[in-house]
Motif scaffolding. Sequence first.
Motif, PDB file in Angstrom:
ATOM      1  N   GLU A   1       9.398  -0.525   2.047  1.00 26.85           N
ATOM      2  CA  GLU A   1       8.245   0.375   2.165  1.00 26.85           C
ATOM      3  C   GLU A   1       8.097   1.225   0.910  1.00 26.85           C
ATOM      4  N   MET A   2       9.234   1.713   0.392  1.00 28.17           N
ATOM      5  CA  MET A   2       9.167   2.551  -0.814  1.00 28.17           C
ATOM      6  C   MET A   2       8.697   1.741  -2.018  1.00 28.17           C
ATOM      7  N   ARG A   3       9.173   0.486  -2.140  1.00 27.82           N
ATOM      8  CA  ARG A   3       8.706  -0.366  -3.247  1.00 27.82           C
ATOM      9  C   ARG A   3       7.218  -0.641  -3.126  1.00 27.82           C
ATOM     10  N   SER A   4       6.775  -0.882  -1.900  1.00 27.79           N
ATOM     11  CA  SER A   4       5.337  -1.131  -1.685  1.00 27.79           C
ATOM     12  C   SER A   4       4.521   0.093  -2.069  1.00 27.79           C
ATOM     13  N   GLU A   5       4.987   1.250  -1.628  1.00 29.01           N
ATOM     14  CA  GLU A   5       4.268   2.488  -1.920  1.00 29.01           C
ATOM     15  C   GLU A   5       4.307   2.788  -3.420  1.00 29.01           C
ATOM     16  N   ASN A   6       5.470   2.577  -4.053  1.00 29.24           N
ATOM     17  CA  ASN A   6       5.578   2.771  -5.502  1.00 29.24           C
ATOM     18  C   ASN A   6       4.635   1.833  -6.246  1.00 29.24           C
ATOM     19  N   ALA A   7       4.606   0.588  -5.809  1.00 29.89           N
ATOM     20  CA  ALA A   7       3.724  -0.396  -6.454  1.00 29.89           C
ATOM     21  C   ALA A   7       2.265   0.013  -6.291  1.00 29.89           C
TER      22      ALA A   7
END
Length: 128
Positions: free
Chosen positions: A109-115
Motif C-alpha cells: 500500500e505504501m509503495r502504491s501510494e508513494n508511486a
Amino acid sequence: DDLPRDETEPEPVLQDHPASVGAPTNPSDPGADRQALAVLSAEHERALGYIKQLETTISTSQTRNLQLENQLHTGHEHLLSEINVRVDSAISAGFHRLELSFATKMAQEMRSENARLTDTIMNSLIVI
C-alpha cells in the motif's frame, strides 16, 4: 471373598479342637479343658499372625497405590506442560505469520501510494 486372593497368602488353618468336635467325654476333666484351651490358643495365635500379615499386605498395597497415583500425577503434569509449550508455539507462529502478512500488505500500500504521489509530483514538475 469378592476380592481376588493373593497367591502368596496362606489360608488360615483352624483345626478341630475338642470343644468344637463335641462335648468331652468327661466334662469335669481338667486335662480336656487344658487341651481345648491349648488348641484354641494356638489357633488364636495363628489367626493373629494371619491378621498381621493381611494388615502388612494392606499397608504395602496402599503405599504402592500412592506411588502409582504420584507417578500418574507427574505424568499428567508433564503432558500439560508439553501441551502448553505446543499451544504457545502455535500461537506465536500464527501471530508471526499475521505480522508478516500485515507488513507485506502495508508495504504494498505504501509503495502504491508513494508511486501515485511521485507521479503527481512529477506531472506537476513537468508542467513547470
